[in-house]
Structures are given as C-alpha cells and as structure tokens.
Scaffold this active site. Structure first.
Site, PDB file in Angstrom:
ATOM      1  N   GLU A 133       0.852  -1.182   0.000  1.00  0.00           N
ATOM      2  CA  GLU A 133       0.000   0.000   0.000  1.00  0.00           C
ATOM      3  C   GLU A 133       0.890   1.235   0.000  1.00  0.00           C
ATOM      4  O   GLU A 133       1.735   1.388   0.881  1.00  0.00           O
ATOM      5  CB  GLU A 133      -0.898   0.018   1.241  1.00  0.00           C
ATOM      6  N   ASP A 193      -4.495   8.740  10.626  1.00  0.00           N
ATOM      7  CA  ASP A 193      -3.083   8.402  10.786  1.00  0.00           C
ATOM      8  C   ASP A 193      -2.528   8.840  12.141  1.00  0.00           C
ATOM      9  O   ASP A 193      -2.779   9.955  12.600  1.00  0.00           O
ATOM     10  CB  ASP A 193      -2.256   9.040   9.672  1.00  0.00           C
TER      11      ASP A 193
END
Length: 257
Positions: free
Chosen positions: A47, A58
């Site tokens: 990814e 995140d």
C-alpha cells in the site's frame, strides 16, 4: 485481465502480508526502490500512501512521514509520474491509500483511469462515504478494473458491514480497533470483534490493520483473517534503518518468524 488483488487471494488465503509506506518518504524518489525491495523481501501486497496535510486516521509516525513527503515535494501528480515504470519490475498487487480531497482535485475519473494506466490494482480512501463511492466512483472502478477497499472497525454496524461487502470487492480492511494507526498494541483484547466478523462469513476476504508490529501481533490477527497490514512499524523501521534490500528484508523476516 483479472485484478492482481483477486488473484492473490485466490492463490493464498492465509498469512497475507501487506506493507504500507508513504510515497516520497524518507526521500522524494524512494518510492519505486521501496516497492521493488518489498517484493524481493517476500511481501504479498503493498500500500502506497498519498501524503496529505490533514490525515484523520493516521497516527504520529505516518503523519510525520506525510509532512516530510509533502516538504520533499510529493504530490499525486508526481506519484503517478514515478509509477509510470512500476510494472517493469513488480508483479504483486499495489494499492494506493489516501484521502478524498486530493483525489477530487485530481478528478475522480482521471484518478481511477491513471491508476489503471500505471498498474495500480485498488485504492483505500478512509474518508470516502459508501454512498458517494456508489454514485461517483463505482462506475469508473468497474470500467477500469480498479478495486475500492473500505474500512470497518469494532463499532461498525453489522448492516453496514454487509453493505460494504456487497458493494465492494478485493478485500475488507478491518481496523483492529477504533483508533489511529500504530495506536493499538494490545490486539488480544480485540479477538471477540475479530471472531464476530469471521462469523459473518462475508464474501470478501479480510486484512487487519492498525497496531500490527511484530510476529506475535501478525500471527494473532492471521488466526481470524486472511492476513495483516503493517504501516507505522515499517515507516519507523525505514526511518532508522534505510530502504536497502537487507534492511527491508530484516523487517519482513521479523514479522514472519
């Protein structure tokens, strides 16, 4: 041509290892070198993160890598330029992971079409609503053969999980808990949730992400899914050890053994 993600899950249904890293990090032109070394090291899927200034899901490690990548000059346009030669040396599935805003700016059809042109197999957009995908992106994904992977977590309603399973293909990204990347280190507490999703007998295979950082956590989630996604731990590793094949091989081996 059959999508590489689909083919991978047909050929290997257990212990699949997908590694995430941020494009343009540590250095602007590292992207293809990292991809090639990860494949040589034996990962099953990769990814590539599209850096974004406001990444909701995140944790600090990936946020910092995004900030550095943006300072280095990384953009979605530049990333696609770098990926022009992606398929010269790479055969495993590659997924782009990013947020909706840069994709809207790039143009929805342009984005999906460009993914197909350079050899990207699918995308993960954590802030993409399912209804928006169905109305604005699904037709392009079907036209160009690109898979949309959506996230679920331990608070996602069963009805929505089944809807995601029905409307998407490739795999379902199971977030290990309702937290940011890299945060959930105690996966033993999540086994009830993993078991509950396993019992639903979904059509799509499942990969678990967030908090997988060593062989023990990798093995735990593999008992309840087809495999795992490792991001923050890898980003941290290349920050300290570099992106050479031996450095990346050492990290991959530490997860598998």
């Amino acid at each position: 041509m059959k999508n590489r993600i689909t083919t991978t899950f047909q050929q290997k249904n257990k212990n699949i290892l997908s590694i995430f890293f941020t494009a343009g990090y540590p250095n602007l032109n590292d992207t293809l070198s990292i991809v090639e070394n990860l494949e040589k090291a034996g990962v099953d899927m990769i990814e590539i993160g599209i850096p974004f200034s406001d990444p909701l899901a995140d944790g600090p490690v990936i946020q910092e890598s995004s900030e550095k990548a943006l300072k280095n000059g990384m953009s979605l346009t530049l990333l696609f330029d770098q990926l022009t030669t992606l398929r010269k040396n790479t055969t495993i599935p590659i997924v782009l992971m990013g947020y909706l805003n840069p994709i809207l700016q790039y143009g929805e059809e342009n984005f999906v079409k460009k993914c197909a042109e350079v050899g990207i197999d699918g995308f993960i957009i954590p802030d993409l609503p399912l209804d928006y995908y169905k109305q604005h992106l699904k037709a392009y994904c079907q036209q160009y053969g690109i898979l949309n992977i959506m996230l679920i977590n331990n608070e996602t309603a069963e009805e929505r999980i089944k809807m995601i399973d029905q409307e998407t293909n490739g795999f379902i990204y199971m977030v290990s808990s309702n937290s940011i990347t890299g945060a959930n280190k105690n996966l033993e507490k999540q086994t009830d949730y993993f078991q509950r999703i396993q019992n639903l007998q979904l059509t799509n295979p499942r990969l678990v992400g967030f908090g997988i950082h060593n062989a023990a956590t990798f093995q735990t989630v593999c008992e309840y899914s087809q495999g795992a996604i490792v991001g923050s731990a890898f980003v941290k590793h290349i920050e300290h050890n570099g992106i050479s094949l031996p450095a990346i091989q050492e990290f991959v081996n530490s997860l598998k053994h």
